[in-house]
Motif scaffolding. Structure first.
Motif, PDB file in Angstrom:
ATOM      1  N   SER A   1       3.264   2.471  -8.250  1.00 41.37           N
ATOM      2  CA  SER A   1       3.044   3.879  -7.799  1.00 41.37           C
ATOM      3  C   SER A   1       1.940   4.393  -8.532  1.00 41.37           C
ATOM      4  CB  SER A   1       4.241   4.538  -7.855  1.00 41.37           C
ATOM      5  OG  SER A   1       4.001   5.969  -7.729  1.00 41.37           O
ATOM      6  N   GLN A   2       0.844   4.941  -7.707  1.00 45.35           N
ATOM      7  CA  GLN A   2      -0.194   5.712  -8.423  1.00 45.35           C
ATOM      8  C   GLN A   2      -0.089   7.096  -8.347  1.00 45.35           C
ATOM      9  OE1 GLN A   2      -3.884   4.504  -6.157  1.00 45.35           O
ATOM     10  NE2 GLN A   2      -3.519   2.333  -6.650  1.00 45.35           N
ATOM     11  N   THR A   3       1.128   7.657  -7.817  1.00 46.78           N
ATOM     12  CA  THR A   3       1.472   9.068  -8.286  1.00 46.78           C
ATOM     13  C   THR A   3       2.449   9.188  -9.174  1.00 46.78           C
ATOM     14  OG1 THR A   3       1.228   9.391  -5.545  1.00 46.78           O
ATOM     15  CG2 THR A   3       2.273  11.185  -6.937  1.00 46.78           C
ATOM     16  N   PRO A   4       2.003   9.952 -10.246  1.00 45.26           N
ATOM     17  CA  PRO A   4       2.949  10.272 -11.536  1.00 45.26           C
ATOM     18  C   PRO A   4       4.345  10.709 -11.149  1.00 45.26           C
ATOM     19  CG  PRO A   4       0.910  10.828 -11.941  1.00 45.26           C
ATOM     20  CD  PRO A   4       0.627  10.558 -10.435  1.00 45.26           C
TER      21      PRO A   4
ATOM     22  N   PRO B   1      11.505  11.576  -6.745  1.00 43.85           N
ATOM     23  CA  PRO B   1      11.054  12.323  -7.664  1.00 43.85           C
ATOM     24  C   PRO B   1      11.477  11.254  -9.087  1.00 43.85           C
ATOM     25  CG  PRO B   1      12.578  13.513  -6.949  1.00 43.85           C
ATOM     26  CD  PRO B   1      12.511  12.177  -5.961  1.00 43.85           C
ATOM     27  N   ILE B   2      10.982  10.102  -9.211  1.00 41.16           N
ATOM     28  CA  ILE B   2      11.543   9.266 -10.223  1.00 41.16           C
ATOM     29  C   ILE B   2      10.427   8.522 -10.683  1.00 41.16           C
ATOM     30  CG2 ILE B   2      13.212   7.354 -11.158  1.00 41.16           C
ATOM     31  CD1 ILE B   2      14.842   8.399  -8.894  1.00 41.16           C
ATOM     32  N   ARG B   3      10.135   8.300 -12.068  1.00 40.13           N
ATOM     33  CA  ARG B   3       8.810   7.291 -12.690  1.00 40.13           C
ATOM     34  C   ARG B   3       9.372   6.050 -12.594  1.00 40.13           C
ATOM     35  NH1 ARG B   3       7.401   5.257 -17.297  1.00 40.13           N
ATOM     36  NH2 ARG B   3       9.243   5.975 -18.535  1.00 40.13           N
ATOM     37  N   GLU B   4       8.594   5.560 -11.671  1.00 37.69           N
ATOM     38  CA  GLU B   4       8.585   3.849 -11.923  1.00 37.69           C
ATOM     39  C   GLU B   4       8.405   3.099 -13.043  1.00 37.69           C
ATOM     40  OE1 GLU B   4       7.403   0.155  -8.850  1.00 37.69           O
ATOM     41  OE2 GLU B   4       5.872   1.811  -9.135  1.00 37.69           O
ATOM     42  N   THR B   5       9.283   2.174 -13.460  1.00 38.74           N
ATOM     43  CA  THR B   5       8.862   1.420 -14.902  1.00 38.74           C
ATOM     44  C   THR B   5       8.494  -0.209 -14.545  1.00 38.74           C
ATOM     45  OG1 THR B   5      11.472   0.849 -14.864  1.00 38.74           O
ATOM     46  CG2 THR B   5      10.550   3.065 -15.863  1.00 38.74           C
ATOM     47  N   ASN B   6       8.427  -0.433 -13.072  1.00 39.06           N
ATOM     48  CA  ASN B   6       7.930  -1.641 -12.844  1.00 39.06           C
ATOM     49  C   ASN B   6       6.436  -1.899 -13.509  1.00 39.06           C
ATOM     50  OD1 ASN B   6      10.086  -2.677 -11.384  1.00 39.06           O
ATOM     51  ND2 ASN B   6       9.798  -1.549  -9.575  1.00 39.06           N
ATOM     52  N   ILE B   7       6.063  -3.184 -13.395  1.00 36.04           N
ATOM     53  CA  ILE B   7       4.822  -3.716 -13.886  1.00 36.04           C
ATOM     54  C   ILE B   7       4.090  -4.458 -12.564  1.00 36.04           C
ATOM     55  CG2 ILE B   7       3.300  -4.719 -15.374  1.00 36.04           C
ATOM     56  CD1 ILE B   7       5.220  -3.922 -17.649  1.00 36.04           C
ATOM     57  N   LEU B   8       3.724  -3.937 -11.677  1.00 39.27           N
ATOM     58  CA  LEU B   8       3.400  -4.483 -10.545  1.00 39.27           C
ATOM     59  C   LEU B   8       1.747  -4.364 -10.009  1.00 39.27           C
ATOM     60  CD1 LEU B   8       6.290  -3.015  -8.479  1.00 39.27           C
ATOM     61  CD2 LEU B   8       6.104  -5.509  -9.416  1.00 39.27           C
TER      62      LEU B   8
ATOM     63  N   TYR C   1       0.897  -1.194  -0.057  1.00 39.40           N
ATOM     64  CA  TYR C   1      -0.100  -0.345   0.011  1.00 39.40           C
ATOM     65  C   TYR C   1       1.029   1.106  -0.094  1.00 39.40           C
ATOM     66  CZ  TYR C   1      -3.074   3.744   1.388  1.00 39.40           C
ATOM     67  OH  TYR C   1      -3.932   4.778   1.411  1.00 39.40           O
ATOM     68  N   LEU C   2       2.062   1.183   0.897  1.00 37.99           N
ATOM     69  CA  LEU C   2       2.715   2.431   1.014  1.00 37.99           C
ATOM     70  C   LEU C   2       3.482   2.692  -0.465  1.00 37.99           C
ATOM     71  CD1 LEU C   2       4.344   1.847   4.481  1.00 37.99           C
ATOM     72  CD2 LEU C   2       2.765   3.597   3.923  1.00 37.99           C
ATOM     73  N   HIS C   3       3.827   1.633  -1.000  1.00 38.79           N
ATOM     74  CA  HIS C   3       4.562   1.494  -2.351  1.00 38.79           C
ATOM     75  C   HIS C   3       3.409   2.275  -3.607  1.00 38.79           C
ATOM     76  CE1 HIS C   3       7.571   0.382  -5.323  1.00 38.79           C
ATOM     77  NE2 HIS C   3       6.601   0.231  -6.055  1.00 38.79           N
ATOM     78  N   GLN C   4       2.179   1.948  -3.419  1.00 39.32           N
ATOM     79  CA  GLN C   4       1.360   2.418  -4.096  1.00 39.32           C
ATOM     80  C   GLN C   4       1.170   3.980  -4.008  1.00 39.32           C
ATOM     81  OE1 GLN C   4      -2.102  -0.365  -3.448  1.00 39.32           O
ATOM     82  NE2 GLN C   4      -2.378  -0.226  -5.872  1.00 39.32           N
ATOM     83  N   HIS C   5       1.313   4.288  -2.726  1.00 43.69           N
ATOM     84  CA  HIS C   5       1.055   5.806  -2.341  1.00 43.69           C
ATOM     85  C   HIS C   5       2.198   6.635  -1.983  1.00 43.69           C
ATOM     86  CE1 HIS C   5      -2.675   3.575  -2.088  1.00 43.69           C
ATOM     87  NE2 HIS C   5      -3.173   4.496  -2.662  1.00 43.69           N
TER      88      HIS C   5
END
Length: 374
Positions: free
Chosen positions: A82-85, A71-78, A10-14
């Motif tokens: 992350s739901q924060t652009p 402040p880096i865009r995630e490239t994982n597919i999980l 959850y923390l990873h998502q937000h």
């Protein structure tokens, strides 16, 4: 462990950036309040300290995790991306927080007999400010910790391996900005002005020579010129101002002091020779994280309690950690926890904290807690 893994994901998502971790702190607070800590304090911009008190006299022990993301865009597919652009937990702070939350569950089941235990969720580690703000906060000053512990997952090392080192564990670093001021003039008449161009060339050479003078220092130092600006883009103008930014890095705090003074002294002399004024400012100042011998022994024993492999580092890590602000004043223990030989490096866009090591971190912290507070 299921709810701790769920918390981590959850923390990873937000994720939230440094000093903006309001929702993260609120979510952690809701989780740990259900465990009925004896007190909750605010510390730093968004930081929280959850205190569990024993009935007998004993040490005050603090365990710390970090709240902020990058402040880096995630490239994982999980399933929990992350739901924060443009923002993501690519350093593993989501995992560090989950470990501390798991420790809170263990402490709630077996509360301290002596002393007190504080679980510190610290903001803004990535920008150096967080630990310094916590140290200066009224809540932390009143707490007066006797010990403080933290961990960091380390890619490139086997899962669950514990990395220790007495003394310096990670480097001191700081950014130095130098402003040189002369006098602009027409590009056709440079003799009527004072251009910093020649000074810049001399400074670059001088800094490279300083980096190679190993006899001045006890251990490794690095000096990296990261940015230079000279004048403006105007072909009719000879520049009158320049700026140079340099990252200074040293394994030892004493070496950082020497490196800083040597750099300033050499630049000031060059500026004076060229009839320029010079101004210096510093940012992102990280002291070296220096481990106390007693704390290292406690970490090693905790690892042995759980049959974990311990690796003794020959040299500190070159990266910096604001945990050094604590270890300047408190007995501190900072250790690495292997997060996989093939794990992408910290701050890489495809990094993802491995849930397998959550229980390992919890076990080590719990063993330290039992030795000091039970």
């Amino acid at each position: 462990m299921t709810n701790i893994i769920g918390l981590r994901q959850y923390l990873h998502q937000h994720p939230e950036l440094s000093n903006q971790e309001f929702e993260t702190a609120a979510y952690i607070s809701k989780f740990i309040q259900e465990l009925q800590p004896d007190a909750i304090y605010n510390s730093g911009s968004t930081g929280k300290i959850f205190l569990f008190k024993g009935s007998e006299t004993g040490p005050t022990v603090v365990f710390r995790a970090e709240l902020d993301a990058l402040p880096i865009r995630e490239t994982n597919i999980l399933p929990y991306n992350s739901q924060t652009p443009g923002v993501a937990h690519l350093c593993g702070h989501d995992g560090h927080m989950a470990i501390l939350a798991g420790l809170a569950q263990q402490i709630a089941k077996q509360r301290p007999l002596k002393g007190q235990v504080g679980l510190l969720f610290q903001p803004a580690e990535e920008v150096e400010q967080g630990a310094r703000d916590v140290m200066e906060s009224e809540a932390f000053r009143q707490l007066k910790p006797d010990y403080i512990f933290a961990l960091h997952n380390i890619p490139g090392y086997p899962l669950h391996q514990v990395l220790v080192r007495p003394g310096s564990f990670s480097a001191a670093s700081q950014g130095m900005t130098v402003k040189l001021t002369g006098k602009t003039s027409h590009a056709a008449e440079p003799e009527n002005g004072l251009s910093p161009a020649g000074a810049l060339a001399r400074i670059i050479e001088s800094m490279h020579l300083l980096r190679e003078q190993n006899e001045l220092f006890k251990n490794l130092i690095l000096l990296t010129i990261i940015h230079i600006k000279l004048g403006e883009i105007a072909f009719g103008t000879s520049p009158g101002e320049a700026e140079i930014r340099i990252t200074l890095r040293a394994f030892e705090n004493a070496d950082m002091d020497i490196l800083t003074q040597e750099a300033i002294s050499r630049i000031e002399k060059i500026a004076k020779d060229e009839q320029l004024t010079s101004e210096f400012s510093f940012s992102e100042v990280f002291p070296a994280t220096v481990n106390h011998t007693e704390c290292v022994r406690l970490i090693e024993q905790a690892a042995k309690d759980h049959n974990l492999e311990v690796s003794h580092l020959e040299q500190p890590f070159k990266w910096s950690e604001d945990f050094g602000y604590y270890t300047e004043h408190i007995k501190g223990g900072f250790f690495g926890l292997g997060s996989g030989v093939d794990q992408p490096a910290l701050h890489n866009p495809d990094f993802n904290f491995p849930d397998d090591i959550l229980s390992t971190g919890i076990k080590i912290f719990k063993s330290i807690y039992k030795k000091l507070n039970l």
